[in-house]
Design a protein around this motif. Structure first.
Motif, PDB file in Angstrom:
ATOM      1  N   PHE A  57      -6.411  -4.678  -7.014  1.00  0.00           N
ATOM      2  CA  PHE A  57      -5.186  -4.014  -7.476  1.00  0.00           C
ATOM      3  C   PHE A  57      -5.132  -4.007  -9.008  1.00  0.00           C
ATOM      4  CE2 PHE A  57      -0.849  -4.920  -8.941  1.00  0.00           C
ATOM      5  CZ  PHE A  57      -0.206  -3.746  -8.577  1.00  0.00           C
ATOM      6  N   TYR A  58      -5.363  -5.172  -9.629  1.00  0.00           N
ATOM      7  CA  TYR A  58      -5.293  -5.238 -11.091  1.00  0.00           C
ATOM      8  C   TYR A  58      -6.431  -4.457 -11.737  1.00  0.00           C
ATOM      9  CZ  TYR A  58      -1.679  -8.829 -10.741  1.00  0.00           C
ATOM     10  OH  TYR A  58      -0.509  -9.502 -10.487  1.00  0.00           O
ATOM     11  N   ARG A  84       2.125  -1.001  -7.947  1.00  0.00           N
ATOM     12  CA  ARG A  84       1.688  -0.228  -9.100  1.00  0.00           C
ATOM     13  C   ARG A  84       2.884   0.117 -10.011  1.00  0.00           C
ATOM     14  NH1 ARG A  84      -0.972   5.388  -7.562  1.00  0.00           N
ATOM     15  NH2 ARG A  84      -2.020   4.092  -6.014  1.00  0.00           N
ATOM     16  N   GLY A 126       2.381   1.922  -3.152  1.00  0.00           N
ATOM     17  CA  GLY A 126       2.542   2.170  -4.578  1.00  0.00           C
ATOM     18  C   GLY A 126       3.621   1.343  -5.266  1.00  0.00           C
ATOM     19  N   VAL A 127       4.271   0.419  -4.547  1.00  0.00           N
ATOM     20  CA  VAL A 127       5.356  -0.372  -5.151  1.00  0.00           C
ATOM     21  C   VAL A 127       4.789  -1.321  -6.216  1.00  0.00           C
ATOM     22  CG1 VAL A 127       7.225  -2.016  -4.718  1.00  0.00           C
ATOM     23  CG2 VAL A 127       6.719  -0.208  -3.047  1.00  0.00           C
ATOM     24  N   ARG A 168       0.814  -1.219   0.000  1.00  0.00           N
ATOM     25  CA  ARG A 168       0.000   0.000   0.000  1.00  0.00           C
ATOM     26  C   ARG A 168       0.850   1.272   0.000  1.00  0.00           C
ATOM     27  NH1 ARG A 168      -5.403   0.727   2.170  1.00  0.00           N
ATOM     28  NH2 ARG A 168      -5.796   1.009  -0.028  1.00  0.00           N
ATOM     29  N   ARG A 203      -4.231   5.970 -10.291  1.00  0.00           N
ATOM     30  CA  ARG A 203      -5.679   5.944 -10.123  1.00  0.00           C
ATOM     31  C   ARG A 203      -6.204   7.369 -10.151  1.00  0.00           C
ATOM     32  NH1 ARG A 203      -7.077   2.057  -5.277  1.00  0.00           N
ATOM     33  NH2 ARG A 203      -9.118   2.120  -6.236  1.00  0.00           N
ATOM     34  N   VAL A 214      -4.967 -14.788 -11.673  1.00  0.00           N
ATOM     35  CA  VAL A 214      -4.976 -14.447 -10.259  1.00  0.00           C
ATOM     36  C   VAL A 214      -5.930 -15.417  -9.550  1.00  0.00           C
ATOM     37  CG1 VAL A 214      -6.745 -12.657 -10.633  1.00  0.00           C
ATOM     38  CG2 VAL A 214      -5.268 -12.498  -8.632  1.00  0.00           C
TER      39      VAL A 214
HETATM   40  C1  LIG Z   1      -1.139  -7.303  -4.815  1.00  0.00           C
HETATM   41  C2  LIG Z   1       0.189  -6.668  -4.410  1.00  0.00           C
HETATM   42  C3  LIG Z   1       1.241  -7.003  -5.448  1.00  0.00           C
HETATM   43  C4  LIG Z   1      -0.021  -5.155  -4.367  1.00  0.00           C
HETATM   44  O1  LIG Z   1       1.237  -4.542  -4.025  1.00  0.00           O
HETATM   45  P1  LIG Z   1       1.276  -3.085  -3.331  1.00  0.00           P
HETATM   46  O2  LIG Z   1       2.666  -2.613  -3.364  1.00  0.00           O
HETATM   47  O3  LIG Z   1       0.567  -3.126  -2.036  1.00  0.00           O
HETATM   48  O4  LIG Z   1       0.410  -2.269  -4.398  1.00  0.00           O
HETATM   49  P2  LIG Z   1       0.076  -0.704  -4.392  1.00  0.00           P
HETATM   50  O5  LIG Z   1       0.572  -0.084  -3.130  1.00  0.00           O
HETATM   51  O6  LIG Z   1       0.544  -0.140  -5.682  1.00  0.00           O
HETATM   52  O7  LIG Z   1      -1.497  -0.724  -4.413  1.00  0.00           O
HETATM   53  C5  LIG Z   1      -2.212  -1.408  -3.377  1.00  0.00           C
HETATM   54  C6  LIG Z   1      -3.217  -0.494  -2.734  1.00  0.00           C
HETATM   55  O8  LIG Z   1      -2.534   0.541  -2.058  1.00  0.00           O
HETATM   56  C7  LIG Z   1      -3.058   1.798  -2.476  1.00  0.00           C
HETATM   57  N1  LIG Z   1      -1.958   2.761  -2.418  1.00  0.00           N
HETATM   58  C8  LIG Z   1      -0.966   2.899  -3.319  1.00  0.00           C
HETATM   59  N2  LIG Z   1      -0.155   3.896  -2.932  1.00  0.00           N
HETATM   60  C9  LIG Z   1      -0.628   4.343  -1.761  1.00  0.00           C
HETATM   61  C10 LIG Z   1      -0.219   5.344  -0.870  1.00  0.00           C
HETATM   62  N3  LIG Z   1       0.875   6.086  -1.129  1.00  0.00           N
HETATM   63  N4  LIG Z   1      -0.933   5.520   0.256  1.00  0.00           N
HETATM   64  C11 LIG Z   1      -2.031   4.769   0.509  1.00  0.00           C
HETATM   65  N5  LIG Z   1      -2.467   3.800  -0.301  1.00  0.00           N
HETATM   66  C12 LIG Z   1      -1.787   3.602  -1.427  1.00  0.00           C
HETATM   67  C13 LIG Z   1      -3.518   1.552  -3.862  1.00  0.00           C
HETATM   68  O9  LIG Z   1      -4.453   2.526  -4.253  1.00  0.00           O
HETATM   69  C14 LIG Z   1      -4.151   0.192  -3.695  1.00  0.00           C
HETATM   70  O10 LIG Z   1      -5.396   0.359  -3.069  1.00  0.00           O
HETATM   71  P3  LIG Z   1      -6.491  -0.803  -3.039  1.00  0.00           P
HETATM   72  O11 LIG Z   1      -5.916  -1.909  -2.203  1.00  0.00           O
HETATM   73  O12 LIG Z   1      -7.665  -0.136  -2.438  1.00  0.00           O
HETATM   74  O13 LIG Z   1      -6.689  -1.197  -4.470  1.00  0.00           O
HETATM   75  C15 LIG Z   1       0.635  -7.114  -2.990  1.00  0.00           C
HETATM   76  O14 LIG Z   1      -0.434  -6.905  -2.092  1.00  0.00           O
HETATM   77  C16 LIG Z   1       1.056  -8.561  -2.917  1.00  0.00           C
HETATM   78  O15 LIG Z   1       2.231  -8.906  -3.129  1.00  0.00           O
HETATM   79  N6  LIG Z   1       0.073  -9.454  -2.579  1.00  0.00           N
HETATM   80  C17 LIG Z   1       0.338 -10.883  -2.436  1.00  0.00           C
HETATM   81  C18 LIG Z   1       0.557 -11.542  -3.773  1.00  0.00           C
HETATM   82  C19 LIG Z   1      -0.494 -11.200  -4.792  1.00  0.00           C
HETATM   83  O16 LIG Z   1      -1.679 -11.212  -4.535  1.00  0.00           O
HETATM   84  N7  LIG Z   1       0.007 -10.874  -6.007  1.00  0.00           N
HETATM   85  C20 LIG Z   1      -0.858 -10.516  -7.114  1.00  0.00           C
HETATM   86  C21 LIG Z   1      -1.456 -11.721  -7.735  1.00  0.00           C
HETATM   87  S1  LIG Z   1      -0.210 -12.748  -8.494  1.00  0.00           S
END
Ligand SMILES: CC(C)(COP(=O)(O)OP(=O)(O)OC[C@H]1O[C@@H](n2cnc3c(N)ncnc32)[C@H](O)[C@@H]1OP(=O)(O)O)[C@@H](O)C(=O)NCCC(=O)NCCS
Length: 179
Positions: free
Chosen positions: A140-141, A109, A106-107, A104, A178, A130
């Motif tokens: 996320f996707y 993304r 943005g990594v 959460r 977004r 997925v």
């Molecule tokens: C899915 C995954 C890759 C997302 O990684 P992440 O780094 O958390 O992704 P992001 O931070 O870009 O986005 C996740 C959420 O954080 C939010 N976000 C991004 N930047 C943010 C910030 N600066 N402050 C607050 N929230 C933020 C995004 O809007 C998104 O919101 P949502 O959950 O409501 O959709 C991670 O949770 C993960 O590894 N999960 C386990 C494995 C998995 O499911 N992989 C994908 C399927 S193979």
């Protein structure tokens, strides 16, 4: 928050990638895959597999995200592995994992955008699979503009059978921010 740098993965990244991989599975798939399967995941086994994969010079690519020199996420992508897709016209995001301590921010993304940009240079359509119950991953996707394309399959490994759904995206129009 220090800047995230995305770069191509190297064989000597294998241990860090394996650690992120196991930690992200254990946190992300709790309740979706059996506890004993998640507990048995082994970083060393994964490391060996990743090292081999990073040495292979096929068309697949692994990108890593680093923050202050530490790998906190990775994405693997390349040509679609599905038999029903249009020949060599499609790319696939095979795996995307971020260390749970860094979720959460943005990594994910940034990694997804980098993978899609790379795929888009070669393939007009990008797909990915997925777990059907992975609400976090699906959200996320979907936020990045992917939509379910109606395909599903069973994901099987010893002691596990769960459903996966496929998403598709026309790579040229991916949204990396977004609204
Ligand atoms: C899915 C995954 C890759 C997302 O990684 P992440 O780094 O958390 O992704 P992001 O931070 O870009 O986005 C996740 C959420 O954080 C939010 N976000 C991004 N930047 C943010 C910030 N600066 N402050 C607050 N929230 C933020 C995004 O809007 C998104 O919101 P949502 O959950 O409501 O959709 C991670 O949770 C993960 O590894 N999960 C386990 C494995 C998995 O499911 N992989 C994908 C399927 S193979």
């Amino acid at each position: 928050m220090p800047e995230v740098v995305v770069r191509a993965g190297r064989p000597d990244d294998a241990a860090s990638i394996a650690r992120v991989h196991v930690r992200a599975w254990q946190a992300g798939y709790a309740g979706m895959l059996p506890d004993d399967v998640l507990a048995a995941l082994d970083v060393d086994e994964r490391r060996a597999a990743w090292e081999q994969r990073l040495r292979d010079t096929d068309e697949a690519t692994v990108l890593v995200a680093e923050r202050t020199g530490e790998i906190i996420g990775f994405v693997a992508c390349g040509p679609s592995r599905d038999e029903d897709t249009a020949g060599d016209a499609e790319g696939e995001v095979y795996a995307l994992y971020v260390d749970p301590d860094g979720w959460r921010h943005g990594v994910g993304r940034v990694l997804l955008a980098a993978a899609v940009e790379r795929l888009a240079a070669r393939w007009p359509v990008v797909r990915l699979w997925v777990l059907a119950d992975n609400a976090r991953g699906r959200r996320f996707y979907e936020a990045a503009g992917f939509v379910p394309d109606g395909s599903s399959r069973a994901y099987r490994r010893p002691g596990v059978t769960v459903d996966e759904v496929r998403y598709g995206h026309r790579a040229g129009i991916i949204r990396t921010n977004r609204p």
